[in-house]
Design an enzyme around this catalytic site. Structure first.
Site, short mmCIF file in Angstrom:
data_model
loop_
_atom_site.label_atom_id
_atom_site.label_comp_id
_atom_site.label_asym_id
_atom_site.label_seq_id
_atom_site.Cartn_x
_atom_site.Cartn_y
_atom_site.Cartn_z
N TYR A 51 0.83 -1.21 0.00
CA TYR A 51 0.00 0.00 0.00
C TYR A 51 0.86 1.26 0.00
O TYR A 51 1.95 1.26 0.57
CB TYR A 51 -0.90 0.03 1.23
CG TYR A 51 -2.01 -0.97 1.25
CD1 TYR A 51 -2.34 -1.75 0.14
CD2 TYR A 51 -2.77 -1.18 2.41
CE1 TYR A 51 -3.37 -2.68 0.18
CE2 TYR A 51 -3.80 -2.09 2.45
CZ TYR A 51 -4.09 -2.84 1.35
OH TYR A 51 -5.12 -3.76 1.39
N SER A 234 -14.00 -3.89 1.20
CA SER A 234 -14.93 -3.32 0.23
C SER A 234 -16.38 -3.61 0.56
O SER A 234 -17.17 -4.01 -0.32
CB SER A 234 -14.61 -3.82 -1.19
OG SER A 234 -13.35 -3.36 -1.61
N LEU A 236 -18.60 -1.55 0.95
CA LEU A 236 -19.39 -0.58 0.19
C LEU A 236 -19.15 -0.70 -1.31
O LEU A 236 -19.48 0.20 -2.07
CB LEU A 236 -19.07 0.84 0.65
CG LEU A 236 -19.30 1.14 2.13
CD1 LEU A 236 -18.90 2.58 2.45
CD2 LEU A 236 -20.74 0.88 2.52
N GLY A 239 -17.26 2.02 -3.02
CA GLY A 239 -17.95 3.30 -3.14
C GLY A 239 -19.26 3.25 -3.91
O GLY A 239 -20.02 4.23 -3.89
N LEU A 241 -21.97 1.80 -3.19
CA LEU A 241 -23.13 1.90 -2.31
C LEU A 241 -23.28 3.28 -1.67
O LEU A 241 -24.26 3.52 -0.97
CB LEU A 241 -23.08 0.82 -1.23
CG LEU A 241 -23.26 -0.61 -1.74
CD1 LEU A 241 -23.30 -1.59 -0.58
CD2 LEU A 241 -24.53 -0.75 -2.57
N THR A 242 -22.33 4.17 -1.91
CA THR A 242 -22.50 5.54 -1.42
C THR A 242 -23.43 6.34 -2.31
O THR A 242 -23.87 7.42 -1.94
CB THR A 242 -21.15 6.27 -1.35
OG1 THR A 242 -20.64 6.46 -2.69
CG2 THR A 242 -20.14 5.50 -0.52
N GLY A 243 -23.67 5.86 -3.52
CA GLY A 243 -24.53 6.56 -4.47
C GLY A 243 -23.81 7.57 -5.34
O GLY A 243 -24.42 8.17 -6.23
N LYS A 244 -22.50 7.73 -5.14
CA LYS A 244 -21.81 8.80 -5.88
C LYS A 244 -21.60 8.47 -7.35
O LYS A 244 -21.24 9.35 -8.13
CB LYS A 244 -20.48 9.12 -5.22
CG LYS A 244 -19.45 8.00 -5.22
CD LYS A 244 -18.22 8.43 -4.43
CE LYS A 244 -17.20 7.31 -4.30
NZ LYS A 244 -16.06 7.71 -3.46
#
Length: 350
Positions: A51, A234, A236, A239, A241-244
């Site tokens: 990372y 993961s 979400l 990302g 599932l954040t709707g972005k």
């Protein structure tokens, strides 16, 4: 914050993910996020030698561990935390000439992570993916288990566990875990530990969340019966599932940054028509229940009928604050029934 047992460790039942620290998340913001996390009771942090990622690069290899090490050096209180890191597999992470982890180099890999983290021990040391290959990151669609023989795989496991036994005895590593593993692989590591006296697997870090539920059958049974905890990365869907992503790929998002660096910008195959439709349906379902979609997804992972801990990560502090605001959410029977119906309508959408 509730805790869970990982072998001899007691860890917070939420884990802070750090894979963006030093790339998409600048160092100063990463340090502030760690302050915020520990203030909220999240004392279990996950990193890896390769990372930051998306993509992994030779020039940034080890930077996230170094930033965590800087936090530890400036804040102190190592005993407040449980830190997990990972050794990269073959052809990944720009490590050890592409050889990955081998019996002859695992001890040095541990020492290198200790140096970057500025600590004398790693609480949970994980293998980032199996040497024999993995079906993670959409490889399940073409997975070929015949690429490595059983005998070679078991010999490699025994050699790694022999080396790790010495590292554990020296006090450098406390517990051992896997990542991107299968049911056969997890059971084989457990059997090899019995044969060699090496450390027993206490966790497996696999992708899991409302949109990715490959873990729910064989792996869930292994986790429950063998007391191996899922560290769900993961949750979400990177990302979704954040709707972005409902209106496309916004500038500054993870997918947008991937495109800027020459990648596909599809979140490792998650941005598909079915994936976007499922994410939209999840949001509608959650809001219909009076729930925030992000908070509902994290609560879902925490309430599975097998031991599981969601890994939450954020590029920016505002995202972390949003995640932290939902840590008290618990799903009732009505919500769980709705999630079951959602899953049947949107199985494996990417």
């Amino acid at each position: 914050m509730d805790t869970r047992k990982l072998g001899g460790l007691a860890v917070s039942d939420i884990c802070l993910g750090t894979m963006t620290f030093g790339k998409d998340t600048p160092k100063d913001e990463a340090l502030a996020q760690m302050d915020r996390a520990i203030g909220a009771g999240i004392t279990f942090w996950d990193t890896a030698e390769m990372y930051p990622v998306n993509p992994a690069a030779a020039e940034t290899y080890g930077r996230t561990e170094e930033i965590i090490g800087e936090w530890l050096a400036s804040r102190g209180g190592r005993d407040r935390l449980q830190i997990a890191t990972k050794a990269s597999g073959p052809n990944g992470g720009h490590t050890r000439g592409g050889k990955g982890f081998e019996p002859g180099n695992i001890a040095q890999a541990v020492d290198d992570s200790l140096r970057r983290l500025r600590t004398d021990h790693i609480d949970l040391y994980q293998l980032h993916w199996p040497k024999r290959g993995s079906y993670a990151f959409r490889q399940n669609w073409t997975y070929d288990p015949s690429r490595a023989s059983k005998a070679r795989a078991q010999d490699h496991m025994e050699g790694i566990l022999d080396a790790l036994r010495d590292v554990v005895a020296a006090g450098k590593v406390r517990e051992f875990g896997l990542s991107n593993e299968t049911a056969w692989g997890t059971m084989s590591w457990l059997a090899a530990a019995e044969r060699t006296g090496g450390p027993r697997v206490v966790s497996v870090q696999n992708e899991y969340g409302p949109l990715h539920r490959l873990y729910d059958t064989d792996m869930a049974e292994v986790g429950h019966k063998e007391n191996v905890t899922l560290l769900a990365y993961s949750p979400l869907a990177a990302g979704l599932l954040t709707g972005k992503y409902a209106g496309g790929i916004p500038e500054g998002s993870r997918a947008g940054n991937e495109r800027l660096r020459g990648g596909e910008g599809d979140l490792h195959g998650r941005v598909t028509p079915r994936g976007l439709a499922a994410a939209q349906a999840w949001g509608q379902m959650a809001r219909g229940l009076g729930l925030d979609p992000v908070h509902a997804a994290i609560a879902f992972v925490r309430q599975r009928p097998f031991p599981s801990i969601p890994i939450v990560g954020a590029t920016r502090m505002t995202q972390l604050d949003h995640l932290l605001a939902g840590l008290d959410v618990r799903l009732n029977a009505e919500a769980m029934k709705a999630i079951d119906a959602f899953h049947r309508a949107h199985p494996l959408p990417f």
